[in-house]
Design an enzyme around this catalytic site. Structure first.
Site, PDB file in Angstrom:
ATOM      1  N   GLU A  31       0.574  -1.028   0.064  1.00  0.00           N
ATOM      2  CA  GLU A  31      -0.079   0.043   0.103  1.00  0.00           C
ATOM      3  C   GLU A  31       0.831   1.118  -0.343  1.00  0.00           C
ATOM      4  O   GLU A  31       2.046   1.024   0.879  1.00  0.00           O
ATOM      5  CB  GLU A  31      -0.741  -0.162   1.329  1.00  0.00           C
ATOM      6  CG  GLU A  31      -1.576   1.320   1.389  1.00  0.00           C
ATOM      7  CD  GLU A  31      -2.199   1.027   2.291  1.00  0.00           C
ATOM      8  OE1 GLU A  31      -2.446   0.281   4.247  1.00  0.00           O
ATOM      9  OE2 GLU A  31      -3.191   2.686   2.168  1.00  0.00           O
ATOM     10  N   ARG A 258       5.984 -12.681   9.340  1.00  0.00           N
ATOM     11  CA  ARG A 258       6.478 -12.129   9.251  1.00  0.00           C
ATOM     12  C   ARG A 258       7.145 -11.728  10.098  1.00  0.00           C
ATOM     13  O   ARG A 258       7.159 -12.280  10.962  1.00  0.00           O
ATOM     14  CB  ARG A 258       5.215 -10.881   9.140  1.00  0.00           C
ATOM     15  CG  ARG A 258       4.935  -9.828  11.011  1.00  0.00           C
ATOM     16  CD  ARG A 258       3.175  -9.143  11.440  1.00  0.00           C
ATOM     17  NE  ARG A 258       4.256  -8.209  10.848  1.00  0.00           N
ATOM     18  CZ  ARG A 258       3.585  -7.369  10.108  1.00  0.00           C
ATOM     19  NH1 ARG A 258       2.647  -7.907   9.098  1.00  0.00           N
ATOM     20  NH2 ARG A 258       3.554  -6.315   9.726  1.00  0.00           N
ATOM     21  N   LYS A 268       4.709   0.958   9.406  1.00  0.00           N
ATOM     22  CA  LYS A 268       4.884   1.816   8.304  1.00  0.00           C
ATOM     23  C   LYS A 268       4.018   3.157   9.327  1.00  0.00           C
ATOM     24  O   LYS A 268       4.216   4.770   9.360  1.00  0.00           O
ATOM     25  CB  LYS A 268       3.831   2.264   7.495  1.00  0.00           C
ATOM     26  CG  LYS A 268       4.775   1.330   5.942  1.00  0.00           C
ATOM     27  CD  LYS A 268       4.080   1.311   4.985  1.00  0.00           C
ATOM     28  CE  LYS A 268       3.053   0.521   4.265  1.00  0.00           C
ATOM     29  NZ  LYS A 268       2.662  -0.473   3.547  1.00  0.00           N
TER      30      LYS A 268
END
Ligand code: ATP
Ligand code: MG
Length: 755
Positions: A31, A258, A268
């Site tokens: 994104e 992850r 982020k």
């Protein structure tokens, strides 16, 4: 390619072999709401790496369905990072926003099939109706709308007729599904913020669950790799493609763990906080775990890719020791870069018996680095050595220059101290030394024994440089945010001196400054006139010494099978899928810390209790702590149905803490009483007079009394012993039976002691 195949490669290989697919097609779907970080590097290396290894292709897709946070400059930063890592998407560069029209058509199709409906419950109601992990949800009355009404409303949502939050489009699946994600997931929501690409064309935006599977399908993705938190979303992914009966071949989702790294935040959102708050100089600050940050700091793309391959791809979440990343960069630079000399803190040495000047030959590389190249080192009567390399009253074991101990100047002569020159304040400002002409490196016949060789730079020909010594951005292993920042993460040395070849010859971009670390000229701030060098990494892991469990840098080498370190201190068995589900919900939806979420998730009775209590609470964090500590202790000793208190009472207790009616400490006392008597917390607090005292008019006089009773400690405090603040606060709390509000006490005590 990896010698050991990971489980995702094994799946791809099997699918190619069985003929299920002809070509593997993966995608990296960021994104564009921030700069990519090292976690993204793992995903990039995985997706592009698999495509490369099996001669398929990897798409780059901007997953841009949230107009509030996305920007074009992030798109550019993502492209940059991928290219820098050495990967390329060729012509396969896509945007989810390019599919908005097609996605809309798919949504209309679902509505027509009776498989989607416009819901008009509020966000809060939707959450309540969804139920909990242990209780089924119920369906909204709006689910009864006719297809025509749904189509009409959805069209008008698109046109922007309604306010944000007035309606959403939901899939009609199963409100009682044990998988919470399947309880009629949201497909579209209303947003009036203009989108960075589509402007104001749309007033509705597809949700991840709807957009992702269909974008994968549209692009012909075969293997859609995502991180473990999306495990439960897989059922939705398949449901949408299945229900729409899309023409095969269909994509499939697979999950992997992850990347988490110690001493690093990896989201982020949190990184943006650091940038916005000015805690770092930008997304590419050399301390940031962003690819741009590592790049600016001087990490090589090879070292990052190697690191990603070294840690491997697994199915269980874990935390990788940041020492492994630091190892990867040292390991990459060690056999490559020239060794040069730099003095960080210059101390002048005048060699009294040397006249003239000469140039000494010195190889850029040590004997064990199979590279050729050398430079001339100017040498004259005045040189600089590092302040730390001279000691007037050396401790035992000090091997460098002292008034009685000679030392070798690397690549040059042995010197001995003759005189220590000091300023009026007694600081050493210069050393007068003697050199031994027959001790030159390579042709030493002096017979003098020294214990070490130190770096030095010619005073006249050396170049002034700024050196930025970077250290870990966070001081704690599992940092949560700005409160855990390491205050020493950047030390700027203004007047370091390097040997001239570094600036004049530039034999390489990266250097090892002997005995200090690996360095790189800052690509933004460095100029030939004002060179600035970033420390990429120190030579040794200085943090290993600080932590109790010692691990020498050698041992930090990747083992044949890297064993990532678990997040918890003690080794705990991995979570079962059920426990993992709880854990994910606690950390992601409720924002609990990993440790408390882990405790709750591992115990079914506890997580059950917590979930129930949550429906009565506003702040899950306070509640979670009570449940994980107090309730856990009670449950250990008795069965859940014999408890004298229920989830609601504990939620109310948590609320009293949040509202500062009582302190956390008093809460423990109240809880004990609840457990014994079964009375509700308010009654107990009232009856025992436990209400927290926050009124300064009540607390003030108590403090004054204590100050009057302890004149000696007051004097010591005023003389600079700050630790005594704790003493006074403690006395006040004691005097009020723990009822005084610690925050208020702290402030008042500090204020009154100042007088
Ligand atoms: P963040 O939470 O840091 O914002 P994200 O998952 O929201 O990350 P996206 O831009 O949506 O960020 O992620 C793009 C891709 O990178 C996704 O496929 C995601 O699974 C992957 N990814 C993100 N973070 C990590 C990580 N820490 N380890 C491995 N892969 C990651
Ligand atoms: Mg995301």
């Amino acid at each position: 390619m990896n010698e050991k195949k990971d489980f995702l490669r094994a799946i791809v290989e099997a699918d190619l072999k069985s003929g299920k697919i002809e070509e593997v097609v993966t995608r990296f779907p960021p994104e564009p709401n921030g700069y990519p970080h090292i976690g993204h590097a793992k995903s990039i290396v995985l997706n592009f790496g698999i495509a490369r290894d099996y001669h398929g292709r990897c798409h780059l897709r901007m997953d841009d369905t949230n107009p509030e946070t996305e920007e074009m400059r992030y798109v550019e930063a993502i492209k940059d990072a991928i290219h820098w890592l050495g990967f390329d998407w060729g012509e396969h560069f896509y945007f989810t926003s390019d599919y908005f029209e097609r996605l809309y058509d798919y949504a209309v199709q679902l509505i027509k099939m009776g498989k989607a409906y416009v819901d008009s419950l509020s966000e809060e109601e939707i959450r309540q109706y969804r139920g909990t992990v242990t209780e089924p949800g119920r369906r909204s009355v709006y689910a009864e709308r006719s297809v025509e009404e749904n189509l009409d409303l959805f069209e008008r949502m698109r046109q922007g007729e309604f306010e944000e939050g007035a309606h959403v489009l939901r899939a009609r699946i199963d409100m009682a599904s044990p998988n919470m994600k399947m309880r009629d997931p949201l497909l579209y929501r209303i947003r009036h913020t203009p989108h960075y690409r589509t402007g104001s064309a749309w007033h509705i935006y597809p949700m991840y669950d709807f957009a992702h599977c269909l974008s994968d399908y549209i692009e012909g993705i075969t293997h859609s790799f995502c991180t473990l938190e999306f495990e439960n979303n897989r059922e939705v992914y398949d449901w949408i493609l299945e229900t729409l009966q899309v023409k095969p071949p269909r994509p499939h989702q697979y999950e992997f763990a992850r990347l988490n790294i110690t001493y690093t935040v990896m989201s982020k959102r949190k990184l943006l906080e650091l940038v916005k708050g000015g805690y770092v100089s930008g997304w590419d600050d050399p301390r940031m775990p962003t690819i741009a940050g590592y790049r600016r700091r001087g990490y090589t793309p090879e070292s990052i890719v190697n690191f990603c391959e070294m840690i491997g791809v697994a199915k269980a979440n874990s935390v990788v020791d940041v020492a492994q990343l630091e190892f990867a960069i040292r390991d990459d630079l060690n056999p490559k870069v020239p060794r040069v000399m730099c003095v960080l803190s210059p101390l002048k040495v005048t060699i009294v018996n040397y006249e003239g000047e000469e140039e000494l030959d010195a190889s850029y590389y040590p004997p064990d680095v199979p590279k050729e190249g050398s430079r001339k080192l100017p040498f004259s009567k005045e040189i600089y050595i590092d302040r730390d390399d001279f000691c007037e009253n050396p401790p035992k074991g000090y091997h460098r220059l002292t008034p009685d101990q000679p030392v070798r100047l690397k690549h040059a002569y042995i010197i001995a101290c003759e005189e220590v020159v000091k300023d009026d304040a007694g600081n050493v400002v210069e050393i007068k030394a003697r050199y031994f002409p027959d001790s030159r490196s390579g042709s030493d016949t002096s017979g003098i024994k020294v214990k070490s060789a130190i770096q030095w730079v010619d005073a006249k020909k050396g170049k002034r440089v700024e050196v930025r010594l970077y250290d870990r951005l966070f001081k704690t292993e599992n940092p949560q945010g700005v409160e855990d920042l390491n205050p020493d993460s950047l030390r700027i040395v203004q007047n370091a001196v390097v040997e001239p070849s570094v600036i004049e010859e530039k034999p390489d971009e990266r250097f090892q400054f002997e005995r200090i670390g690996y360095f790189y000229a800052d690509p933004v701030d460095s100029t030939d006139e004002n060179p600035v060098f970033n420390r990429i990494v120190s030579l040794k892991d200085s943090w290993a010494k600080k932590s109790k469990k010692k691990e020498s840098p050698k041992q930090a080498k990747p083992r044949p099978e890297p064993k990532p370190r678990p997040a918890q201190k003690e080794e705990r068995p991995p979570l079962s899928p059920d426990q993992q589900r709880h854990f994910d919900r606690f950390t992601e939806e409720l924002g609990l810390g990993a440790a408390v979420a882990d405790t709750l998730a591992r115990d079914e009775a506890l997580s059950d209790f917590f979930e129930k209590a949550c429906t009565f609470a506003d702040n899950p964090a306070t509640l979670a702590n009570l449940v994980a500590n107090e309730v856990a202790r009670e449950l250990k000793n008795s069965a859940p149905d014999t408890l004298r208190f229920g989830p609601e009472a504990v939620a109310r207790l948590a609320k009293m803490i949040d509202e500062e009616t009582i302190s956390t400490k008093i809460a423990k006392q109240v809880f004990e009483a609840m457990a014994k008597s079964g009375e509700n917390p308010e009654t107990i607090v009232e009856a025992k007079g436990l209400k927290q005292i926050s009124d300064p008019d009540v607390i003030g006089p108590i403090i004054e009394q204590i100050i009057a009773d302890n004149p000696q400690n007051v004097a010591k405090y005023k003389a600079g012993n700050q630790k005594l603040l704790g003493f006074f606060v403690g006395q006040v709390l004691k005097a009020t039976g723990g009822k005084a509000n610690p925050k208020v006490v702290n402030e008042l005590v500090a204020e009154k002691l100042k007088r």
